[in-house]
Design a protein around this motif. Structure first.
Motif, PDB file in Angstrom:
ATOM      1  N   PHE A 282       0.819  -1.210   0.000  1.00 13.22           N
ATOM      2  CA  PHE A 282       0.000   0.000   0.000  1.00 13.22           C
ATOM      3  C   PHE A 282       0.854   1.263   0.000  1.00 13.22           C
ATOM      4  O   PHE A 282       0.469   2.290  -0.573  1.00 13.22           O
ATOM      5  CB  PHE A 282      -0.927   0.006   1.217  1.00 13.22           C
ATOM      6  CG  PHE A 282      -2.027  -1.014   1.138  1.00 13.22           C
ATOM      7  CD1 PHE A 282      -3.123  -0.812   0.322  1.00 13.22           C
ATOM      8  CD2 PHE A 282      -1.953  -2.196   1.870  1.00 13.22           C
ATOM      9  CE1 PHE A 282      -4.140  -1.758   0.236  1.00 13.22           C
ATOM     10  CE2 PHE A 282      -2.961  -3.141   1.798  1.00 13.22           C
ATOM     11  CZ  PHE A 282      -4.056  -2.928   0.976  1.00 13.22           C
TER      12      PHE A 282
ATOM     13  N   ASN B  69      -9.733  -6.280   6.056  1.00 14.34           N
ATOM     14  CA  ASN B  69      -9.215  -4.911   6.144  1.00 14.34           C
ATOM     15  C   ASN B  69      -8.366  -4.575   4.920  1.00 14.34           C
ATOM     16  O   ASN B  69      -8.441  -3.461   4.374  1.00 14.34           O
ATOM     17  CB  ASN B  69      -8.392  -4.734   7.418  1.00 14.34           C
ATOM     18  CG  ASN B  69      -9.247  -4.750   8.672  1.00 14.34           C
ATOM     19  OD1 ASN B  69     -10.419  -4.370   8.635  1.00 14.34           O
ATOM     20  ND2 ASN B  69      -8.677  -5.183   9.780  1.00 14.34           N
ATOM     21  N   ALA B  70      -7.565  -5.544   4.474  1.00 17.28           N
ATOM     22  CA  ALA B  70      -6.749  -5.328   3.277  1.00 17.28           C
ATOM     23  C   ALA B  70      -7.637  -5.137   2.056  1.00 17.28           C
ATOM     24  O   ALA B  70      -7.341  -4.315   1.183  1.00 17.28           O
ATOM     25  CB  ALA B  70      -5.795  -6.500   3.075  1.00 17.28           C
TER      26      ALA B  70
ATOM     27  N   GLU C  90     -10.639  -3.851   1.969  1.00 17.82           N
ATOM     28  CA  GLU C  90     -11.230  -2.511   2.012  1.00 17.82           C
ATOM     29  C   GLU C  90     -10.200  -1.441   1.656  1.00 17.82           C
ATOM     30  O   GLU C  90     -10.498  -0.491   0.910  1.00 17.82           O
ATOM     31  CB  GLU C  90     -11.814  -2.230   3.391  1.00 17.82           C
ATOM     32  CG  GLU C  90     -12.530  -0.892   3.478  1.00 17.82           C
ATOM     33  CD  GLU C  90     -13.288  -0.695   4.776  1.00 17.82           C
ATOM     34  OE1 GLU C  90     -13.906   0.378   4.935  1.00 17.82           O
ATOM     35  OE2 GLU C  90     -13.247  -1.604   5.627  1.00 17.82           O
ATOM     36  N   ARG C  91      -8.966  -1.593   2.172  1.00 21.31           N
ATOM     37  CA  ARG C  91      -7.907  -0.634   1.846  1.00 21.31           C
ATOM     38  C   ARG C  91      -7.607  -0.652   0.342  1.00 21.31           C
ATOM     39  O   ARG C  91      -7.411   0.395  -0.270  1.00 21.31           O
ATOM     40  CB  ARG C  91      -6.632  -0.958   2.628  1.00 21.31           C
ATOM     41  CG  ARG C  91      -6.686  -0.661   4.098  1.00 21.31           C
ATOM     42  CD  ARG C  91      -5.316  -0.919   4.729  1.00 21.31           C
ATOM     43  NE  ARG C  91      -4.320   0.058   4.289  1.00 21.31           N
ATOM     44  CZ  ARG C  91      -3.016  -0.042   4.570  1.00 21.31           C
ATOM     45  NH1 ARG C  91      -2.563  -1.107   5.236  1.00 21.31           N
ATOM     46  NH2 ARG C  91      -2.173   0.895   4.159  1.00 21.31           N
TER      47      ARG C  91
ATOM     48  N   LYS D  43     -10.340   1.184  -1.649  1.00 20.87           N
ATOM     49  CA  LYS D  43     -10.227   2.640  -1.566  1.00 20.87           C
ATOM     50  C   LYS D  43      -9.031   3.136  -2.381  1.00 20.87           C
ATOM     51  O   LYS D  43      -9.123   4.165  -3.064  1.00 20.87           O
ATOM     52  CB  LYS D  43     -10.101   3.062  -0.095  1.00 20.87           C
ATOM     53  CG  LYS D  43     -11.379   2.844   0.697  1.00 20.87           C
ATOM     54  CD  LYS D  43     -11.211   3.263   2.145  1.00 20.87           C
ATOM     55  CE  LYS D  43     -12.510   3.063   2.921  1.00 20.87           C
ATOM     56  NZ  LYS D  43     -12.361   3.426   4.356  1.00 20.87           N
ATOM     57  N   LEU D  44      -7.909   2.407  -2.317  1.00 16.76           N
ATOM     58  CA  LEU D  44      -6.745   2.773  -3.117  1.00 16.76           C
ATOM     59  C   LEU D  44      -7.078   2.707  -4.609  1.00 16.76           C
ATOM     60  O   LEU D  44      -6.701   3.605  -5.381  1.00 16.76           O
ATOM     61  CB  LEU D  44      -5.575   1.838  -2.799  1.00 16.76           C
ATOM     62  CG  LEU D  44      -4.337   1.975  -3.696  1.00 16.76           C
ATOM     63  CD1 LEU D  44      -3.707   3.358  -3.534  1.00 16.76           C
ATOM     64  CD2 LEU D  44      -3.320   0.871  -3.366  1.00 16.76           C
TER      65      LEU D  44
END
Length: 344
Positions: free
Chosen positions: A180, A319-320, A322-323, A326-327
Motif C-alpha cells: 500500500f 481490512n486489506a 477494504e484498503r 479505496k486505493l
C-alpha cells in the motif's frame, strides 16, 4: 462444497462445461483476455458448445479475438458472439470497452476476468501505474465496477449466487501482500512496513539486488493477491444482491502470458511445478467457479484444481480488501458505492 469432488488437476474445461450444461444455456458471458491458444479461447470453446445466448469476448488486439470468433463460428454458426477491443493497461480503453459491452448486453450472467501480464522489467502503464498491478488488478477493478449494473440485472432474475464474477489469479499471490505504501515499487524492501514485504523463507529471497527496487515476481504476486481481495470485497458487498465472486488458480500452464519474460525468469518458472496442464485443463477451475451452483457461498473466494482452497492470509484479510478498494478508487479517480441504495 462443490458439486463434483472428483474433479481435480486433470479435469478439463470441456468436461466441466458438459457437467454444467444447464448453467450455460441461454446465459450471457463476458470473457476478458481472449486470443488464439489461450485460456480465454479454451473457455470460449467449452462454453460455445452448450448454447449460451451471447458470448462477448474482449481483448487488447481485435485481430486476435476475430481469429477465435472465426474458429468458434465454424462449429457453432448460430451462436451470437461479439468482440470488444479493450486494453486493461489503459483506463480510457477500459471505459470505452465497458460502454460497448453495456450496449451489447441487457444483463451479464458471468464475467470472467482472465487477462493478465507478467514482465521481467520495471514498466508502467500509460496512466503511470506499475504495469502488472495496473493491468492485472486496476484494469479488472474498473471494468467490473462499470459492468456491475448489468450483473445486478442478471442477479434480479436468477437464483442467489448464480451471477458470477471470476477473477483469474495465481498461487503466485503467496509471494507478496499489497504494498500500500509503494505499489509502484520505488522503494527498497527495508523502507516499507514489515507487513508489506514479500514472502521470506530459508534459502529463498525476493529482495531486489543492491541499488534496485523492482522484483518482477513480487510485483506479479502483489497483483494476484489483489485479484483475490477483489473477490472478497465484492462478496462482502454484493452477495446479498445475488452476485458471487471467486478467484481461481488455473495451474501451471505454458501460455502466451510468459512472452515478456527473459531467459532468467522463464527458467525460474520452469522450476515451480512438476505437473504442467494443457490449456483445456488450465481453464477447468475457472469454469467450475463460473458454473457450479453449489458455490453460492460468499465465504468461498478461492479455487485451485477445481476445488475450494484457502489463499494466503494476506489475500483473505477483510481490512486489506477494504484498503485496496479505496486505493483503487483513488487511482481510477472514481468512487463505486455498492450499498443497497446505490446499486442500480
Amino acid at each position: 462444497m462443490v458439486s463434483h469432488t472428483e474433479f481435480d488437476r486433470h479435469t478439463t474445461a470441456t468436461t466441466v462445461a458438459q457437467a454444467f450444461d444447464d448453467n450455460i444455456r441461454d446465459k450471457t458471458v463476458v470473457i476478458v483476455g481472449v486470443s488464439p491458444k489461450s485460456l480465454g479461447e479454451s473457455m470460449t470453446t467449452a462454453l460455445a458448445a452448450h448454447s449460451p445466448s451471447l458470448l462477448i469476448l474482449a481483448s487488447r488486439t481485435r485481430a486476435k479475438i476475430e481469429k477465435v470468433v472465426s474458429e468458434v463460428k465454424s462449429k457453432h454458426a448460430d451462436l451470437r458472439i461479439e468482440n470488444v477491443e479493450l486494453d486493461l493497461s489503459s483506463l480510457d480503453s477500459i471505459r470505452k470497452g465497458a460502454e460497448q459491452i453495456n450496449s451489447l448486453a441487457k444483463q451479464i450472467d458471468i464475467l470472467i476476468n482472465n487477462a493478465a501480464v507478467v514482465t521481467s522489467s520495471h514498466e508502467f502503464t500509460q496512466d503511470g501505474l506499475e504495469l502488472q498491478f495496473g493491468t492485472n488488478h486496476i484494469g479488472p477493478f474498473l471494468l467490473t465496477n462499470l459492468l456491475i449494473p448489468k450483473l445486478l440485472a442478471s442477479a434480479q432474475k436468477s437464483s442467489p449466487g448464480s451471477t458470477r464474477v471470476v477473477n483469474v489469479t495465481s498461487l503466485g499471490h503467496v509471494i507478496s501482500p499489497i504494498r500500500f505504501s509503494d505499489h509502484k515499487f520505488q522503494k527498497r524492501p527495508e523502507d516499507i512496513p514489515s507487513d508489506e514485504r514479500p514472502m521470506s523463507r530459508p534459502g529463498v529471497s525476493f529482495d531486489p539486488p543492491p541499488g534496485e527496487t523492482y522484483v518482477p515476481f513480487v510485483a506479479y504476486g502483489q497483483s494476484k493477491t489483489a485479484n483475490i481481495l477483489l473477490s472478497l470485497y465484492l462478496n462482502q458487498h454484493l452477495s446479498d444482491a445475488g452476485v458471487q465472486s471467486i478467484a481461481t488458480h488455473p495451474g501451471s500452464i505454458w501460455t502466451d502470458l510468459s512472452r515478456n519474460l527473459d531467459e532468467k525468469h522463464l527458467a525460474m518458472i520452469e522450476n515451480t511445478s512438476t505437473f504442467w496442464k494443457d490449456i483445456d485443463q488450465g481453464s477447468a477451475t475457472t469454469l467450475v467457479a463460473a458454473l457450479d451452483p453449489k458455490l453460492n457461498d460468499p465465504k468461498v473466494i478461492f479455487l485451485n484444481d477445481c476445488q475450494v482452497a484457502e489463499p494466503a492470509e494476506w489475500a483473505s484479510n477483510a481490512n486489506a480488501a477494504e484498503r485496496l478498494w479505496k486505493l483503487s478508487e483513488e487511482i481510477v479517480g472514481q468512487k463505486f458505492e455498492l450499498s443497497p441504495s446505490n446499486r442500480l
